[in-house]
Design a protein around this motif. Structure first.
Motif, PDB file in Angstrom:
ATOM      1  N   SER A 188       6.569 -10.824  -1.822  1.00 58.86           N
ATOM      2  CA  SER A 188       6.320  -8.571  -2.138  1.00 58.86           C
ATOM      3  C   SER A 188       8.444  -8.663  -2.035  1.00 58.86           C
ATOM      4  CB  SER A 188       5.739  -8.314  -0.774  1.00 58.86           C
ATOM      5  OG  SER A 188       6.017  -9.142   0.354  1.00 58.86           O
ATOM      6  N   ASP A 196     -12.276 -15.670   5.372  1.00 59.26           N
ATOM      7  CA  ASP A 196     -11.242 -14.706   4.958  1.00 59.26           C
ATOM      8  C   ASP A 196     -10.610 -15.427   4.334  1.00 59.26           C
ATOM      9  OD1 ASP A 196      -8.995 -12.655   4.677  1.00 59.26           O
ATOM     10  OD2 ASP A 196      -8.434 -12.883   6.304  1.00 59.26           O
ATOM     11  N   SER A 197     -10.686 -15.624   2.651  1.00 53.07           N
ATOM     12  CA  SER A 197     -10.114 -16.062   2.108  1.00 53.07           C
ATOM     13  C   SER A 197      -8.908 -15.243   1.522  1.00 53.07           C
ATOM     14  CB  SER A 197     -10.897 -16.608   0.953  1.00 53.07           C
ATOM     15  OG  SER A 197     -11.441 -15.960  -0.100  1.00 53.07           O
ATOM     16  N   THR A 198      -8.474 -14.583   1.454  1.00 51.45           N
ATOM     17  CA  THR A 198      -7.151 -13.409   0.779  1.00 51.45           C
ATOM     18  C   THR A 198      -6.199 -14.344   1.430  1.00 51.45           C
ATOM     19  OG1 THR A 198      -7.911 -11.698   1.119  1.00 51.45           O
ATOM     20  CG2 THR A 198      -6.181 -11.281   0.813  1.00 51.45           C
ATOM     21  N   PRO A 199      -5.549 -14.799  -0.314  1.00 49.71           N
ATOM     22  CA  PRO A 199      -4.094 -15.425   0.043  1.00 49.71           C
ATOM     23  C   PRO A 199      -2.893 -14.794   0.344  1.00 49.71           C
ATOM     24  CG  PRO A 199      -4.532 -14.866  -2.078  1.00 49.71           C
ATOM     25  CD  PRO A 199      -5.709 -14.654  -1.551  1.00 49.71           C
ATOM     26  N   PRO A 200      -2.146 -15.678   1.578  1.00 49.95           N
ATOM     27  CA  PRO A 200      -0.931 -14.697   1.742  1.00 49.95           C
ATOM     28  C   PRO A 200      -0.146 -14.219   1.413  1.00 49.95           C
ATOM     29  CG  PRO A 200      -0.612 -16.998   2.544  1.00 49.95           C
ATOM     30  CD  PRO A 200      -2.448 -16.696   1.835  1.00 49.95           C
ATOM     31  N   ASP A 201      -0.132 -13.194   0.454  1.00 50.88           N
ATOM     32  CA  ASP A 201       0.826 -12.863  -0.831  1.00 50.88           C
ATOM     33  C   ASP A 201       1.784 -12.524   0.452  1.00 50.88           C
ATOM     34  OD1 ASP A 201       0.498 -10.662  -3.247  1.00 50.88           O
ATOM     35  OD2 ASP A 201       2.347 -12.279  -3.043  1.00 50.88           O
TER      36      ASP A 201
END
Ligand SMILES: [Zn+2]
Length: 63
Positions: A55, A47-52
């Protein structure tokens, strides 16, 4: 003669590989097992989704 073995169960191929519709597997069952392993490895991605966390930008309630 080269003996072809099933990569899944190591069973010797029945007859020549030209006669085996599931080559290089000995049967459709082993073909499915290999496919399952392949898909399992393909979908198991990190899971390489960067914590955005941007927002909340633009929420200037300070002052
Ligand atoms: Zn097999």
């Amino acid at each position: 003669m080269n003996k072809v073995q099933c990569p899944i169960c190591d069973a010797a191929m029945p007859g020549t590989w030209q006669e085996c519709p599931d080559y290089p597997f000995c049967s459709a069952r082993c073909r499915k097992i290999d496919l399952g392993r392949w898909l399992d490895g393909k979908y198991r991605v990190p899971d390489s989704t960067p914590p955005d966390s941007r927002s909340t930008a633009g929420q200037g309630d300070a002052d």
